[in-house]
Design a protein around this motif. Structure first.
Motif, PDB file in Angstrom:
ATOM      1  N   THR A  24     -10.078 -17.962   6.031  1.00  0.00           N
ATOM      2  CA  THR A  24     -10.810 -17.732   4.789  1.00  0.00           C
ATOM      3  C   THR A  24     -11.862 -16.634   4.960  1.00  0.00           C
ATOM      4  OG1 THR A  24     -12.361 -19.508   5.356  1.00  0.00           O
ATOM      5  CG2 THR A  24     -10.473 -20.087   3.970  1.00  0.00           C
ATOM      6  N   ASP A  25     -11.838 -15.948   6.119  1.00  0.00           N
ATOM      7  CA  ASP A  25     -12.772 -14.838   6.322  1.00  0.00           C
ATOM      8  C   ASP A  25     -12.081 -13.531   5.943  1.00  0.00           C
ATOM      9  OD1 ASP A  25     -10.988 -14.443   8.384  1.00  0.00           O
ATOM     10  OD2 ASP A  25     -12.462 -14.524  10.006  1.00  0.00           O
ATOM     11  N   ARG A  26     -12.584 -12.412   6.417  1.00  0.00           N
ATOM     12  CA  ARG A  26     -12.054 -11.114   5.998  1.00  0.00           C
ATOM     13  C   ARG A  26     -10.693 -10.791   6.606  1.00  0.00           C
ATOM     14  NH1 ARG A  26     -14.000  -6.591   9.283  1.00  0.00           N
ATOM     15  NH2 ARG A  26     -14.890  -7.349  11.237  1.00  0.00           N
ATOM     16  N   TYR A  27     -10.187 -11.662   7.470  1.00  0.00           N
ATOM     17  CA  TYR A  27      -8.864 -11.443   8.065  1.00  0.00           C
ATOM     18  C   TYR A  27      -7.787 -12.349   7.464  1.00  0.00           C
ATOM     19  CZ  TYR A  27     -11.226  -8.648  11.617  1.00  0.00           C
ATOM     20  OH  TYR A  27     -11.960  -7.679  12.262  1.00  0.00           O
ATOM     21  N   GLY A  28      -8.097 -13.097   6.415  1.00  0.00           N
ATOM     22  CA  GLY A  28      -7.116 -14.009   5.833  1.00  0.00           C
ATOM     23  C   GLY A  28      -7.202 -14.059   4.327  1.00  0.00           C
ATOM     24  N   GLY A  29      -6.164 -14.645   3.728  1.00  0.00           N
ATOM     25  CA  GLY A  29      -6.145 -14.801   2.275  1.00  0.00           C
ATOM     26  C   GLY A  29      -5.363 -13.706   1.586  1.00  0.00           C
ATOM     27  N   PRO A  30      -5.988 -12.864   0.775  1.00  0.00           N
ATOM     28  CA  PRO A  30      -5.261 -11.840   0.031  1.00  0.00           C
ATOM     29  C   PRO A  30      -4.663 -10.773   0.957  1.00  0.00           C
ATOM     30  CG  PRO A  30      -7.627 -11.557  -0.226  1.00  0.00           C
ATOM     31  CD  PRO A  30      -7.437 -12.863   0.466  1.00  0.00           C
ATOM     32  N   ILE A  31      -3.744 -10.016   0.421  1.00  0.00           N
ATOM     33  CA  ILE A  31      -3.031  -9.005   1.211  1.00  0.00           C
ATOM     34  C   ILE A  31      -3.994  -8.055   1.916  1.00  0.00           C
ATOM     35  CG2 ILE A  31      -1.645  -6.899   0.938  1.00  0.00           C
ATOM     36  CD1 ILE A  31       0.148  -8.485  -0.972  1.00  0.00           C
ATOM     37  N   ALA A  32      -5.006  -7.599   1.227  1.00  0.00           N
ATOM     38  CA  ALA A  32      -5.946  -6.644   1.820  1.00  0.00           C
ATOM     39  C   ALA A  32      -6.601  -7.202   3.082  1.00  0.00           C
ATOM     40  CB  ALA A  32      -7.019  -6.269   0.798  1.00  0.00           C
ATOM     41  N   ASN A  33      -6.768  -8.516   3.140  1.00  0.00           N
ATOM     42  CA  ASN A  33      -7.352  -9.138   4.323  1.00  0.00           C
ATOM     43  C   ASN A  33      -6.312  -9.399   5.404  1.00  0.00           C
ATOM     44  OD1 ASN A  33      -9.785  -9.093   3.021  1.00  0.00           O
ATOM     45  ND2 ASN A  33      -9.950 -11.311   2.742  1.00  0.00           N
ATOM     46  N   ARG A  34      -5.116  -9.796   5.017  1.00  0.00           N
ATOM     47  CA  ARG A  34      -4.084 -10.111   6.012  1.00  0.00           C
ATOM     48  C   ARG A  34      -3.607  -8.878   6.765  1.00  0.00           C
ATOM     49  NH1 ARG A  34       0.664 -12.508   3.615  1.00  0.00           N
ATOM     50  NH2 ARG A  34      -0.180 -12.341   1.512  1.00  0.00           N
ATOM     51  N   ILE A  35      -3.730  -7.700   6.162  1.00  0.00           N
ATOM     52  CA  ILE A  35      -3.313  -6.482   6.862  1.00  0.00           C
ATOM     53  C   ILE A  35      -4.452  -5.894   7.703  1.00  0.00           C
ATOM     54  CG2 ILE A  35      -1.598  -5.952   5.086  1.00  0.00           C
ATOM     55  CD1 ILE A  35      -3.432  -3.709   4.097  1.00  0.00           C
ATOM     56  N   ARG A  36      -5.643  -6.446   7.588  1.00  0.00           N
ATOM     57  CA  ARG A  36      -6.806  -5.839   8.242  1.00  0.00           C
ATOM     58  C   ARG A  36      -6.661  -5.785   9.764  1.00  0.00           C
ATOM     59  NH1 ARG A  36     -11.544  -5.195   5.779  1.00  0.00           N
ATOM     60  NH2 ARG A  36     -11.086  -6.896   4.317  1.00  0.00           N
ATOM     61  N   PHE A  37      -6.169  -6.879  10.363  1.00  0.00           N
ATOM     62  CA  PHE A  37      -6.062  -6.903  11.822  1.00  0.00           C
ATOM     63  C   PHE A  37      -5.134  -5.805  12.323  1.00  0.00           C
ATOM     64  CE2 PHE A  37      -3.861  -8.265  15.705  1.00  0.00           C
ATOM     65  CZ  PHE A  37      -4.944  -8.406  16.553  1.00  0.00           C
ATOM     66  N   VAL A  38      -3.972  -5.665  11.727  1.00  0.00           N
ATOM     67  CA  VAL A  38      -3.030  -4.659  12.208  1.00  0.00           C
ATOM     68  C   VAL A  38      -3.576  -3.250  11.983  1.00  0.00           C
ATOM     69  CG1 VAL A  38      -1.667  -4.798  10.074  1.00  0.00           C
ATOM     70  CG2 VAL A  38      -0.668  -3.787  12.108  1.00  0.00           C
ATOM     71  N   VAL A  39      -4.232  -3.011  10.864  1.00  0.00           N
ATOM     72  CA  VAL A  39      -4.803  -1.687  10.619  1.00  0.00           C
ATOM     73  C   VAL A  39      -5.874  -1.381  11.663  1.00  0.00           C
ATOM     74  CG1 VAL A  39      -6.114  -0.272   9.001  1.00  0.00           C
ATOM     75  CG2 VAL A  39      -4.231  -1.699   8.164  1.00  0.00           C
ATOM     76  N   GLU A  40      -6.703  -2.371  11.989  1.00  0.00           N
ATOM     77  CA  GLU A  40      -7.724  -2.151  13.009  1.00  0.00           C
ATOM     78  C   GLU A  40      -7.102  -1.897  14.379  1.00  0.00           C
ATOM     79  OE1 GLU A  40     -10.522  -5.379  12.946  1.00  0.00           O
ATOM     80  OE2 GLU A  40     -11.404  -4.760  11.025  1.00  0.00           O
TER      81      GLU A  40
END
Length: 357
Positions: free
Chosen positions: A191-207
């Motif tokens: 439920t933090d910035r790495y989960g939930g909506p698509i923009a958050n779920r892709i964050r780890f791989v983009v980083e």
């Protein structure tokens, strides 16, 4: 139509053909995750491929998924890989290291550590351990402050890969491993910035990709993805939107390529081809299915806009696959019993085609 046997410019590399040897786990590394002389011979035998992508290489001890796999996180591992890359280059080839963090697909008996993942949700199925298959254990959910460290582990391993004279790296973002777990809608319950909506779920791989590009350059960085894949129990919601958003975020980073597996329907994969402005490597056949990639599959996807075609099991059993496909020669079938048994049988013992006198 583009031919499988025409050259291709991949960043600073001139590939003599459009055939890529796909990454395949072989579990032949020595203790300590060290590459071996047999591995040097294995990859050198297949150096006629336009590009070789190595077996999955763990970027950290906690990132190790299977026993017997090599690493790129110690000085000793770098030194062990140098004869492998030298042998490939001496035979005229080019090789990327696939960086694979297993995440929750691991076991304490393999690493001595509790596996980690985006959430405390175990993988589905048995994982490989030194004493045989065991049920996947419960992973520890990474804290928000820990996640960037695991993203940076790919970049650190990429730097070591360049030190070991690899031509580049491919981040393993497919098949239910750590990056795939963050993309998943059932393995990632954050439920933090790495989960939930698509923009958050892709964050780890983009980083992870951005850190790797910063470390070794975009022209040395690729990524493999399995849109809609369900390996190790992962599920993905809104597959086309998820991967379109991901490719849109990755596009400005100037990657060497994106490598897609045929884990979604063709219409979705074609849409992703159109969404990706750079080089596309396509693996045309569902991974580990009954069918192996053949010439017709390759030609079909070159016609649909793929730039390069990856072959897995066909390269495993046919070190001279380029010449066999060029000449319409028969292919040697793969011996599945030797996949992970160790030793040189089924590793170095597949012969080149023998022409009749």
């Amino acid at each position: 139509m583009t031919s499988l046997f025409t050259s291709y410019q991949l960043g600073g590399l001139t590939l003599p053909n459009r055939m890529v040897m796909a990454p395949m786990t072989r579990a032949r590394a020595a203790a300590g995750g060290l590459a071996t002389p047999s591995m040097a011979t294995y990859y050198a035998q297949r150096a006629t491929a336009g590009l070789i992508v190595s077996e999955g290489v763990q970027p950290s001890l906690i990132g190790q998924s299977n026993p017997g796999t090599p690493g790129l996180f110690t000085d000793e591992q770098v030194e062990a890989w140098r004869p492998v890359t030298a042998a490939v280059h001496a035979n005229g080839g080019r090789i990327f290291a696939q960086l694979m963090h297993g995440g929750r697909v691991s076991h304490p008996d393999t690493t001595g550590l509790q596996p980690v993942g985006p959430s405390a949700v175990p993988a589905v199925g048995d994982v490989f351990t030194p004493t045989g298959p065991q049920p996947a254990p419960m992973p520890r959910a990474l804290s928000t402050t820990e996640v960037p460290e695991h993203a940076r582990s790919y970049a650190r391993a990429a730097q070591r890969a360049v030190e070991a004279d690899f031509d580049g790296v491919e981040l393993h973002g497919a098949n239910g491993y750590l990056i795939s777990q963050f993309l998943s809608s059932n393995a990632n319950l954050r439920t933090d910035r790495y989960g939930g909506p698509i923009a958050n779920r892709i964050r780890f791989v983009v980083e992870a990709v951005a850190a790797t590009v910063e470390a070794v350059g975009g022209e040395r960085t690729g990524i493999r993805l399995s849109p809609g894949g369900t390996f190790w129990g992962v599920e993905e919601s809104e597959v086309r939107d998820l991967y379109t958003a991901l490719l849109t975020e990755l596009a400005p980073l100037g990657l060497a390529y994106v490598h897609l597996e045929a884990t979604a329907e063709e219409a979705t994969l074609v849409a992703l081809r159109r969404a990706w402005p750079g080089t596309l490597v396509m693996n045309p056949v569902f991974p580990m299915g009954a069918k192996q990639t053949g010439r017709d599959d390759a030609d079909h996807w070159l016609g649909l806009g793929a730039d390069l075609i990856s072959f897995g099991r066909a390269f495993l059993a046919n070190p001279d696959l380029v010449e066999r496909l060029r000449g319409g020669l028969p292919l040697t079938p793969v011996d599945e019993a030797t996949y992970f048994q160790g030793g040189d049988t089924g590793f170095l013992t597949y012969p080149a085609h023998q022409y009749a006198a």
